[in-house]
Design a protein around this motif. Structure first.
Motif, PDB file in Angstrom:
ATOM      1  N   ALA A 274       0.853  -1.191   0.000  1.00  0.00           N
ATOM      2  CA  ALA A 274       0.000   0.000   0.000  1.00  0.00           C
ATOM      3  C   ALA A 274       0.886   1.236   0.000  1.00  0.00           C
ATOM      4  O   ALA A 274       2.070   1.180   0.354  1.00  0.00           O
ATOM      5  N   PHE A 275       0.309   2.361  -0.406  1.00  0.00           N
ATOM      6  CA  PHE A 275       0.987   3.648  -0.351  1.00  0.00           C
ATOM      7  C   PHE A 275       0.111   4.620   0.417  1.00  0.00           C
ATOM      8  O   PHE A 275      -1.117   4.592   0.306  1.00  0.00           O
ATOM      9  N   SER A 276       0.763   5.476   1.196  1.00  0.00           N
ATOM     10  CA  SER A 276       0.036   6.467   1.989  1.00  0.00           C
ATOM     11  C   SER A 276       0.533   7.874   1.691  1.00  0.00           C
ATOM     12  O   SER A 276       1.736   8.092   1.513  1.00  0.00           O
ATOM     13  N   GLY A 277      -0.397   8.817   1.667  1.00  0.00           N
ATOM     14  CA  GLY A 277      -0.062  10.224   1.620  1.00  0.00           C
ATOM     15  C   GLY A 277      -0.402  10.838   2.959  1.00  0.00           C
ATOM     16  O   GLY A 277      -1.410  10.463   3.581  1.00  0.00           O
ATOM     17  N   LEU A 278       0.428  11.751   3.432  1.00  0.00           N
ATOM     18  CA  LEU A 278       0.197  12.386   4.732  1.00  0.00           C
ATOM     19  C   LEU A 278       0.203  13.900   4.586  1.00  0.00           C
ATOM     20  O   LEU A 278       0.966  14.445   3.797  1.00  0.00           O
ATOM     21  N   SER A 279      -0.645  14.556   5.366  1.00  0.00           N
ATOM     22  CA  SER A 279      -0.833  16.003   5.229  1.00  0.00           C
ATOM     23  C   SER A 279       0.164  16.802   6.048  1.00  0.00           C
ATOM     24  O   SER A 279      -0.176  17.803   6.681  1.00  0.00           O
ATOM     25  N   SER A 280       1.405  16.355   6.050  1.00  0.00           N
ATOM     26  CA  SER A 280       2.473  17.063   6.749  1.00  0.00           C
ATOM     27  C   SER A 280       3.797  16.660   6.137  1.00  0.00           C
ATOM     28  O   SER A 280       3.953  15.518   5.674  1.00  0.00           O
ATOM     29  N   GLN A 281       4.756  17.559   6.125  1.00  0.00           N
ATOM     30  CA  GLN A 281       6.091  17.209   5.650  1.00  0.00           C
ATOM     31  C   GLN A 281       6.789  16.283   6.626  1.00  0.00           C
ATOM     32  O   GLN A 281       7.740  15.587   6.275  1.00  0.00           O
ATOM     33  N   ASN A 282       6.301  16.251   7.872  1.00  0.00           N
ATOM     34  CA  ASN A 282       6.809  15.340   8.907  1.00  0.00           C
ATOM     35  C   ASN A 282       5.663  15.075   9.875  1.00  0.00           C
ATOM     36  O   ASN A 282       5.499  15.767  10.871  1.00  0.00           O
ATOM     37  N   ALA A 283       4.859  14.051   9.570  1.00  0.00           N
ATOM     38  CA  ALA A 283       3.630  13.792  10.336  1.00  0.00           C
ATOM     39  C   ALA A 283       3.892  13.263  11.729  1.00  0.00           C
ATOM     40  O   ALA A 283       3.011  13.295  12.588  1.00  0.00           O
ATOM     41  N   GLY A 284       5.100  12.767  11.989  1.00  0.00           N
ATOM     42  CA  GLY A 284       5.400  12.203  13.299  1.00  0.00           C
ATOM     43  C   GLY A 284       4.824  10.801  13.434  1.00  0.00           C
ATOM     44  O   GLY A 284       3.909  10.411  12.707  1.00  0.00           O
ATOM     45  N   LEU A 285       5.359  10.037  14.383  1.00  0.00           N
ATOM     46  CA  LEU A 285       4.902   8.666  14.596  1.00  0.00           C
ATOM     47  C   LEU A 285       5.018   8.294  16.066  1.00  0.00           C
ATOM     48  O   LEU A 285       6.075   8.468  16.674  1.00  0.00           O
ATOM     49  N   ILE A 286       3.926   7.803  16.628  1.00  0.00           N
ATOM     50  CA  ILE A 286       3.935   7.258  17.987  1.00  0.00           C
ATOM     51  C   ILE A 286       3.341   5.865  17.917  1.00  0.00           C
ATOM     52  O   ILE A 286       2.138   5.698  17.688  1.00  0.00           O
ATOM     53  N   THR A 287       4.176   4.846  18.056  1.00  0.00           N
ATOM     54  CA  THR A 287       3.700   3.462  18.097  1.00  0.00           C
ATOM     55  C   THR A 287       3.285   3.160  19.535  1.00  0.00           C
ATOM     56  O   THR A 287       4.113   3.214  20.449  1.00  0.00           O
TER      57      THR A 287
END
Length: 271
Positions: A172-185
């Motif tokens: 799959a491919f994802s687009g995100l509405s930020s240049q750096n959306a951040g990630l918290i697992t």
């Protein structure tokens, strides 16, 4: 009466100031702002150090290799290749980024959040079970089975996941509405924090036995931290040493089974 008149004037000025403060450009006021680390060669535009537009070239807007599958030989059976501003400087101030998601059979991209971006995902290959949970107090779960060509949106900040329900690989491919959306697992943040959260806190929060919390805290995250320390000290364990390390760290059969076939070199690449 004079006091009331003064208060009205104050409120009027405050309202005017607020309306003036909101009257600004919400988007960049130049064509682009290529991020640059060396401020000596940059110009200050819209609050960021950017490369002089005259020095920008096509390479600043280019990222190769997203056609290559990511390595899914890990306990989760998934790999996310992110193309954000750190890898593609031309994304700076544009408010978008991209990711490739590879899944082994029954692979999982575990529950996580993007604090700074909404995600829109399209399935290219395989079948994915996806979903997100709304915020308190409802905590509603929205799920869907996705097939090639299907699209799903994960609202900004909400916990979400993707799970390959098939016996074949998925992509799959994802687009995100930020240049750096951040990630918290979620699991890693809660049980793999550094330093660890007091087990009493987690036992009460999750209504779990304290020993079970300690066991969760001692699993994969601790193994990675230990390998990291060992490599920093110049010692790279061979497979025999690594398996012994796994036996020492894991307190459950499930933990050991999921890690016994790992090689030290693979874990080091994950650091």
């Amino acid at each position: 009466m004079k006091g009331i008149h003064s208060i009205l004037i104050a409120f009027t000025l405050l309202a005017f100031a607020c309306s003036s403060a909101s009257a600004f450009d919400t988007a960049p006021i130049q064509d682009f702002c290529v991020a640059i680390k060396d401020i000596k060669n940059g110009v200050f535009v819209n609050g960021k150090f950017c490369k002089d537009p005259k020095l920008a070239d096509a390479q600043d807007f280019f990222f190769p290799g997203l056609n290559k599958p990511g390595d899914t030989s890990n306990p989760l059976g998934s790999n996310v290749t992110v193309v954000d501003v750190d890898k593609l400087p031309g994304l700076n101030t544009l408010g978008i980024s991209l990711a490739r998601l590879d899944f082994a059979p029954y692979g999982l991209n575990p529950p996580h959040t993007h604090p700074r971006g909404t995600e829109i995902l399209v399935v290219v290959q395989g079948t994915l079970y996806v979903g997100f949970v709304t915020s308190n107090p409802d905590n509603r779960l929205f799920t869907k089975i996705l097939y090639p060509g299907d699209v799903f949106v994960f609202p900004i900040g909400l916990i979400h996941f993707q799970f390959n329900t098939g016996k074949t690989e998925a992509l799959a491919f994802s687009g995100l509405s930020s240049q750096n959306a951040g990630l918290i697992t979620i699991a890693k943040a809660v049980f793999g924090s550094n330093p660890p959260i007091n087990p009493d806190v987690l036992a009460k929060a999750f209504q779990l036995d304290k020993d079970l919390v300690k066991d969760l805290q001692s699993q994969l995250w601790s193994a990675k931290k230990m390998v990291r320390r060992m490599t920093k000290e110049g010692f790279v364990p061979d497979i025999v040493t690594f398996n012994s390390l796994v036996e020492t760290i894991c307190k459950t059969e499930e933990c050991y089974a999921s890690m016994k076939d790992f090689t030290a070199s693979f874990l080091i690449r994950m650091l």
